[in-house]
Design an enzyme around this catalytic site. Structure first.
Site, PDB file in Angstrom:
ATOM      1  CE1 TYR A  98     -23.372  -3.997   8.313  1.00 44.12           C
ATOM      2  CE2 TYR A  98     -20.994  -4.118   8.111  1.00 44.12           C
ATOM      3  CZ  TYR A  98     -22.238  -3.967   7.530  1.00 44.12           C
ATOM      4  OH  TYR A  98     -22.354  -3.790   6.176  1.00 44.12           O
ATOM      5  CD  GLU A 196       2.038   7.761  -6.751  1.00 42.48           C
ATOM      6  OE1 GLU A 196       2.812   8.699  -7.017  1.00 42.48           O
ATOM      7  OE2 GLU A 196       0.890   7.667  -7.213  1.00 42.48           O
ATOM      8  CG  ASP A 248       3.304   8.391 -10.804  1.00 42.59           C
ATOM      9  OD1 ASP A 248       4.388   7.813 -11.003  1.00 42.59           O
ATOM     10  OD2 ASP A 248       2.202   7.810 -10.855  1.00 42.59           O
TER      11      ASP A 248
END
Lengths: 363, 363
Positions: A98, A196, A248
Site C-alpha cells: 500500500y 499441531e 494429526d
C-alpha cells in the site's frame, strides 16, 4: 536483533543498489539474477542437511520495459527498507504494497501484493538477509511456548525477562514476530514437543506433560509461522534440544512436519535459518492407527492425491516415509491426534507419548 | 472460575438428569425442550440490549427410538461432565466426541462431531451454564492483549500476576481459553481497541498507540474466539471501558464487528455472556474510503451478496448500517485497514484513529 545486524542488513541492501551503478560503468545493461523457485530447482545440500535451490536462475534485466520496471521497483523498495532500518522501524508486506502508492514515481508502484511479496523474496535471496532482518514483519503471528525456559526478549519498550512456565498464564508465552530478539537465559528442558492442534496443546499442558517430562511444548497452530519455525531451529542449535513433532495422521499434517524439518519450496533460501532437519516425527503414524486401534475417517480423494504427491516429493523420499505413506494408502484411513482420547483423556500423556518418545530414543 | 461456580454447574447438570426421573414418576415420556436455533427465532431483548432466542422450541422425546437415543447420549454426556467437574479436569469438544467411543453402551456413542457439539449447545441452553463452566475448552485459543492492565490469572499451577505491557513480550498477553479465571487488579486504560488483523495490531503496538492513548489493544485474529469476546465483555462490564472495533472495510469484517457486538445466531443463548452491544464500529467505513481516498478493490459477487444479506439481518437494521452498506454497494469498492499505509505508516495512529475516535466521542 542487535544494532550491528541492522547496520549489516542495511549495507547489504545498499550494495545491491550499488551493483546497478557498477553495471552502468562497465557498459552493461543493469540486471539482477535470482534462483528459480520451483520444485524442479530444489536439491539436497549434504553438508548443511537442508534442501536448497539448484543452479537454475532467472534474470531481471533492464533490456525490456517490463524488466526495467522490475528493477525500478526493486530500487524504490531498497530505499524504503534502508530508511526503515536507519529509523529502526518495521512494516508488514501488506503495508509495503500500500505504501508504494505514496511513491512519487507511478511506474515504481506495485500492481498487486504478489508482486511486492515476490520482490521481497528476491531481495532476501540475492542479499542473503532474511526479511525479518529487513524489519519486514509477517502478517501471521507466531504461536506459543510452555515449558522450563527462561528467556530475555528485547522489545521496543526495553528488555523483558520471562520464564515460560512461571511468568505466563495458561496460554503460555507468545512468540514475537522476530524471535531473533530473544536470548535464552536458562533452560531445564530435555526436548521440544511441537504440537499441531490447540486442543492437544491444551491437553498436554493440563496433564502437566511439560513439567513431568521437562518438555518445551511449542504450539504450531496448523502450518507453522516463520517465527515459530525460527525459534524451534534456534532452540535446537543453541540449546542442543531434540525436536519432535506431533500432528494429526493425514497428508496435510505430514506437510506441517515437513515444513518444520525441511522448509518449504517457496523459502528454500531460508532453510538454514528456518528448518530443523533433525526434527523427528512422533505421529499420528499410519502404523499407530493399527497399533493403538484409533478411530478413523476414510481417506478422501484429495487425501489420496496429496499422499501420492508426497511420494514424489524429494523431501519425503526416505524409507520411513515411503513405508508409512504406502501403509496409509493400503489402510485407506486417517486419524486425528485427539482420537487418542478414545482410550481416555490421559492415554496420550501416560501411554502414547512415553512409548513413542521411548522408541525414538528421546526419552 | 471459583470452586462454588464449579459446584453450581455440576448441580445444574445433575438437575437436568433428575428431570427425567421426575417425568418417569409422573407417568410422562421423558423429554427435553430446547429453543430452535435459526435466524427466524432470534429476537431483540430490549432490557438486556442483546439478541436472544424467541419462543419456538423443538423437543427431544423418548417417544421414538431416535429421540430415546438422543436422551441416552445426553445422560451419558451429563455423567461425563459431572465427573469432569468433580475431578477439576477439562476437555475439548473433539475429545468428548472421541471419548464416547470408550462408553460401554454403543447406542450412546456419537456418530459424528456435529452431534456431540450440538448436544453441548443444547445442554448450555437448557441448563443456563456456559460450556466453559462445564470445563469444555474451545479448540481455538483466544488472542492477545497489549495495554495498561494488571491482572491475576488463576492457573492449574497457581496464581500468576501479569501486567499486559510490562510483563509481556511484543506478542502481548495470551488470553487463556477460559478468561473467567482472570481477576482485573488495576487498569489505566481509557478504552478498548479491538483490531482484526495481526499486521495492524503490530503497527499500533510499534507506534506505541496503547501508551499514548491509554488503549487496551485486543487482537481479534479474524473472527474472534469465544475467549476473546468474553474478556472484552468483562472488561466493558467490570471496568466500564468503551469498546471500539477496527476492521477491514468489507462485509466479512462487519460480521466480525457483529460478533463482538451482538453475538452469533448459533450462540444467541450466550449473548449476555459473550456480546458487548455497546461496542462501536471505528471502520474502515465505506465513508472512509471516500473521505481518506483509500486504495480499493472492487466488490466481488460474493461481497455484494453478503452485503445484501446483511441488509436483511436484524442485527444490522440500524440507520447507520443501512447508510454505510448502501453507500458501499453504490461505490462497488472495499478497502483493507492496512490500506491506510498508502498515506504513510503513521497515518493510522496520528490521523485516522484520533479523528475517528474523536467523532465517536471516545477521545
Amino acid at each position: 536483533m542487535s544494532a550491528d545486524d541492522t547496520q549489516e542488513a542495511r549495507e547489504q541492501l545498499i550494495d545491491l543498489a550499488a551493483q546497478f551503478y557498477d553495471q552502468f560503468e562497465l557498459g552493461e545493461i543493469p540486471h539482477m539474477s535470482v534462483p528459480t523457485r520451483t520444485k524442479n530447482n530444489i536439491e539436497y545440500d549434504e553438508d548443511k542437511d537442508v534442501w536448497v535451490y539448484g543452479d537454475r536462475e532467472s534474470t531481471r534485466s533492464a533490456n525490456s520495459v517490463r524488466g526495467a520496471r522490475k528493477l525500478l521497483k526493486a530500487v524504490y523498495t531498497i530505499e524504503f527498507l534502508a530508511d526503515q532500518l536507519e529509523e529502526d522501524r518495521s512494516s508488514t508486506l501488506r503495508e509495503l504494497y500500500y505504501l508504494s502508492e505514496s511513491w512519487d514515481n507511478k511506474e515504481a508502484q506495485f500492481s498487486d501484493q504478489d508482486e511486492s511479496n515476490g520482490l521481497i523474496e528476491d531481495l532476501e535471496i540475492v542479499s542473503g538477509v532474511t526479511r525479518e532482518d529487513f524489519h519486514m514483519r509477517p502478517e501471521e503471528s507466531g504461536a506459543t511456548i510452555m515449558g522450563p525456559l527462561h528467556l530475555r526478549e528485547q522489545t521496543r519498550r526495553g528488555e523483558r525477562e520471562i520464564h515460560c512456565q512461571k511468568d505466563v498464564g495458561e496460554g503460555g508465552y507468545q512468540i514475537p514476530n522476530n524471535p531473533d530478539t530473544i536470548d535464552f537465559l536458562d533452560c531445564d528442558a530435555d526436548f521440544i514437543l511441537a504440537v499441531e492442534t490447540g486442543g492437544m496443546r491444551d491437553r498436554l499442558v493440563e496433564n502437566g506433560f511439560d513439567e513431568e517430562y521437562n518438555a518445551l511444548i511449542v504450539h504450531l497452530k496448523g502450518q507453522p509461522a516463520r517465527a515459530t519455525r525460527r525459534i524451534t531451529r534456534r532452540l535446537h542449535d543453541e540449546l542442543d534440544l531434540p525436536v519432535t513433532v506431533f500432528t494429526d495422521g493425514d497428508p496435510w499434517s505430514y506437510r506441517i512436519y515437513g515444513s518444520v524439518a525441511y522448509g518449504s519450496i517457496k523459502s528454500a533460501h531460508l532453510s538454514e535459518y528456518l528448518a530443523t532437519p533433525e526434527a523427528q516425527f512422533i505421529g499420528i503414524q499410519p502404523a499407530d492407527i493399527v497399533e493403538y486401534d484409533l478411530p478413523t475417517d476414510p481417506l478422501s480423494d484429495s487425501d489420496v492425491n496429496a499422499l501420492e504427491s508426497e511420494l514424489e516429493d524429494p523431501r519425503f523420499q526416505t524409507d520411513y516415509w515411503e513405508e508409512q505413506i504406502e501403509l496409509q494408502l493400503d489402510l485407506g484411513k486417517k486419524s486425528e491426534q485427539q482420537a487418542l482420547a478414545s482410550h481416555g483423556l490421559d492415554f496420550v500423556t501416560e501411554t502414547y507419548l512415553p512409548e513413542r518418545l521411548g522408541e525414538m530414543g528421546v526419552l
